[in-house]
Motif scaffolding. Structure first.
Motif, mmCIF file in Angstrom:
data_model
loop_
_atom_site.group_PDB
_atom_site.id
_atom_site.type_symbol
_atom_site.label_atom_id
_atom_site.label_comp_id
_atom_site.label_asym_id
_atom_site.label_seq_id
_atom_site.Cartn_x
_atom_site.Cartn_y
_atom_site.Cartn_z
ATOM 1 N N LEU A 173 0.832 -1.213 0.000
ATOM 2 C CA LEU A 173 0.000 0.000 0.000
ATOM 3 C C LEU A 173 0.863 1.258 0.000
ATOM 4 O O LEU A 173 0.544 2.243 -0.674
ATOM 5 N N ASN A 174 1.965 1.234 0.753
ATOM 6 C CA ASN A 174 2.867 2.389 0.781
ATOM 7 C C ASN A 174 3.457 2.658 -0.592
ATOM 8 O O ASN A 174 3.562 3.806 -1.022
ATOM 9 N N ILE A 175 3.849 1.602 -1.296
ATOM 10 C CA ILE A 175 4.413 1.771 -2.638
ATOM 11 C C ILE A 175 3.359 2.333 -3.578
ATOM 12 O O ILE A 175 3.630 3.228 -4.376
ATOM 13 N N LYS A 176 2.136 1.841 -3.467
ATOM 14 C CA LYS A 176 1.055 2.353 -4.303
ATOM 15 C C LYS A 176 0.868 3.853 -4.076
ATOM 16 O O LYS A 176 0.715 4.619 -5.020
ATOM 17 N N ASN A 177 0.922 4.294 -2.810
ATOM 18 C CA ASN A 177 0.764 5.709 -2.495
ATOM 19 C C ASN A 177 1.935 6.545 -2.991
ATOM 20 O O ASN A 177 1.768 7.706 -3.347
ATOM 21 N N LEU A 178 3.137 5.974 -3.011
ATOM 22 C CA LEU A 178 4.302 6.708 -3.487
ATOM 23 C C LEU A 178 4.228 6.990 -4.981
ATOM 24 O O LEU A 178 4.800 7.958 -5.462
ATOM 25 N N LYS A 179 3.530 6.156 -5.718
ATOM 26 C CA LYS A 179 3.484 6.299 -7.169
ATOM 27 C C LYS A 179 2.382 7.243 -7.645
ATOM 28 O O LYS A 179 2.298 7.546 -8.820
ATOM 29 N N ARG A 180 1.550 7.734 -6.764
ATOM 30 C CA ARG A 180 0.465 8.597 -7.206
ATOM 31 C C ARG A 180 0.947 10.040 -7.377
ATOM 32 O O ARG A 180 2.028 10.409 -6.941
ATOM 33 N N LYS A 181 0.124 10.841 -7.983
ATOM 34 C CA LYS A 181 0.428 12.252 -8.178
ATOM 35 C C LYS A 181 0.406 12.954 -6.822
ATOM 36 O O LYS A 181 -0.409 12.644 -5.964
ATOM 37 N N GLN A 182 1.315 13.920 -6.652
ATOM 38 C CA GLN A 182 1.458 14.618 -5.378
ATOM 39 C C GLN A 182 1.446 16.128 -5.599
ATOM 40 O O GLN A 182 1.906 16.602 -6.628
ATOM 41 N N ILE A 183 0.949 16.857 -4.611
ATOM 42 C CA ILE A 183 1.064 18.310 -4.646
ATOM 43 C C ILE A 183 2.485 18.632 -4.205
ATOM 44 O O ILE A 183 2.908 18.255 -3.120
ATOM 45 N N LYS A 184 3.217 19.304 -5.060
ATOM 46 C CA LYS A 184 4.615 19.641 -4.791
ATOM 47 C C LYS A 184 4.717 21.067 -4.247
ATOM 48 O O LYS A 184 3.887 21.925 -4.551
ATOM 49 N N ALA A 185 5.765 21.319 -3.480
ATOM 50 C CA ALA A 185 6.027 22.676 -2.984
ATOM 51 C C ALA A 185 6.197 23.654 -4.139
ATOM 52 O O ALA A 185 5.883 24.842 -4.008
ATOM 53 N N ARG A 186 6.675 23.163 -5.274
ATOM 54 C CA ARG A 186 6.912 24.015 -6.434
ATOM 55 C C ARG A 186 5.643 24.771 -6.840
ATOM 56 O O ARG A 186 5.720 25.909 -7.301
ATOM 57 N N VAL A 187 4.480 24.180 -6.640
ATOM 58 C CA VAL A 187 3.212 24.855 -6.950
ATOM 59 C C VAL A 187 3.146 26.187 -6.202
ATOM 60 O O VAL A 187 2.882 27.236 -6.784
ATOM 61 N N ILE B 104 -4.637 28.952 -10.805
ATOM 62 C CA ILE B 104 -3.582 28.153 -11.432
ATOM 63 C C ILE B 104 -4.253 27.304 -12.510
ATOM 64 O O ILE B 104 -5.461 27.095 -12.467
ATOM 65 N N CYS B 105 -3.453 26.817 -13.453
ATOM 66 C CA CYS B 105 -4.009 25.960 -14.502
ATOM 67 C C CYS B 105 -3.434 24.557 -14.377
ATOM 68 O O CYS B 105 -2.298 24.388 -13.946
ATOM 69 N N THR B 106 -4.247 23.577 -14.758
ATOM 70 C CA THR B 106 -3.848 22.180 -14.613
ATOM 71 C C THR B 106 -4.020 21.426 -15.924
ATOM 72 O O THR B 106 -4.739 21.873 -16.825
ATOM 73 N N PHE B 107 -3.352 20.284 -15.990
ATOM 74 C CA PHE B 107 -3.529 19.359 -17.107
ATOM 75 C C PHE B 107 -3.508 17.943 -16.564
ATOM 76 O O PHE B 107 -2.946 17.687 -15.503
ATOM 77 N N GLN B 108 -4.168 17.033 -17.290
ATOM 78 C CA GLN B 108 -4.208 15.631 -16.866
ATOM 79 C C GLN B 108 -3.707 14.671 -17.942
ATOM 80 O O GLN B 108 -3.653 13.473 -17.715
ATOM 81 N N SER B 109 -3.360 15.195 -19.092
ATOM 82 C CA SER B 109 -2.834 14.343 -20.168
ATOM 83 C C SER B 109 -1.826 15.159 -20.971
ATOM 84 O O SER B 109 -1.815 16.396 -20.900
ATOM 85 N N ASP B 110 -1.011 14.464 -21.749
ATOM 86 C CA ASP B 110 -0.037 15.165 -22.586
ATOM 87 C C ASP B 110 -0.735 16.019 -23.640
ATOM 88 O O ASP B 110 -0.248 17.092 -23.993
ATOM 89 N N GLN B 111 -1.868 15.556 -24.149
ATOM 90 C CA GLN B 111 -2.607 16.354 -25.142
ATOM 91 C C GLN B 111 -3.141 17.635 -24.509
ATOM 92 O O GLN B 111 -3.048 18.712 -25.106
ATOM 93 N N GLU B 112 -3.688 17.532 -23.298
ATOM 94 C CA GLU B 112 -4.188 18.721 -22.616
ATOM 95 C C GLU B 112 -3.033 19.668 -22.289
ATOM 96 O O GLU B 112 -3.173 20.892 -22.401
ATOM 97 N N LEU B 113 -1.891 19.127 -21.909
ATOM 98 C CA LEU B 113 -0.702 19.943 -21.651
ATOM 99 C C LEU B 113 -0.330 20.735 -22.908
ATOM 100 O O LEU B 113 -0.136 21.945 -22.862
ATOM 101 N N LYS B 114 -0.246 20.058 -24.026
ATOM 102 C CA LYS B 114 0.111 20.692 -25.298
ATOM 103 C C LYS B 114 -0.900 21.780 -25.666
ATOM 104 O O LYS B 114 -0.518 22.895 -26.027
#
Length: 190
Positions: free
Chosen positions: A106-120, A148-158
């Protein structure tokens, strides 16, 4: 440390600060094919690390500051072994209980998810325009697509890079609202 500078001048189309782990290098290369004036800083990039004052200037002088939300965790043989084995108090290797194994998975699963970074908070608190990969609960801190603006896919990012790069009025309205939110609600003191 993070502050707005007076009279910023757009020097870069897109900037990114962080390491090139995961698929970041490939994603950045695709962005550079559309926006050649894209710059990256951090260990592993051509420009390496950036000093604090230069970082704030970069945030202010980039049309779009990019942020990725995935963690840097890499699942390898060592990680796999740690799921099933650990060391006891006398430093001897023991087999983990089924409950410990389940917890480790479960810990590994949580580590692989998207996180809010301080950089935001650093980008927005410096007065920069932010386009960040969506992470769960981000809307608890900012009004998405208004501060702020967000994206969830590479196409949306582009698509959003193309849109905001050429629309300074919309970009400036969002960065102004984001900056005000950050300095009112999200300083280190608060």
């Amino acid at each position: 440390l993070y502050k707005r500078i007076n009279n910023p001048k757009i020097k870069y189309d897109v900037s990114f600060v962080g390491q090139p782990h995961g698929n970041r290098r490939q994603r950045i290369e695709k962005i550079k094919s559309i926006f050649p004036n894209t710059i990256c800083f951090g260990s592993g990039w051509d420009n390496n690390r950036i000093e604090q004052d230069d970082l704030v200037n970069l945030f202010n002088n980039s049309a779009v500051n990019l942020n990725f939300s995935e963690s840097s965790f890499t699942f390898d043989l060592r990680s796999m072994i740690k799921i099933f084995f650990s060391k006891n108090s006398s430093n001897k290797i023991k087999i983990n209980s089924i409950f410990k194994i389940k917890k480790n998975i479960l810990n590994i699963k949580n580590l692989k998810r998207k996180q809010i970074k301080a950089r935001v908070f650093e980008i927005v608190g410096s007065g920069g325009f932010l386009l960040t990969e969506y992470a769960e609960n981000l809307e608890d801190y900012f009004d998405l697509e208004k501060e702020i603006c967000t994206f969830q896919s590479d196409q949306e990012l582009k698509d959003k890079l193309k849109f905001y790069k050429y629309r300074s009025k919309e970009r400036n309205e969002i960065l102004e609202k984001g900056y005000n939110r950050a300095i009112n609600d999200h300083t280190y003191e608060k």
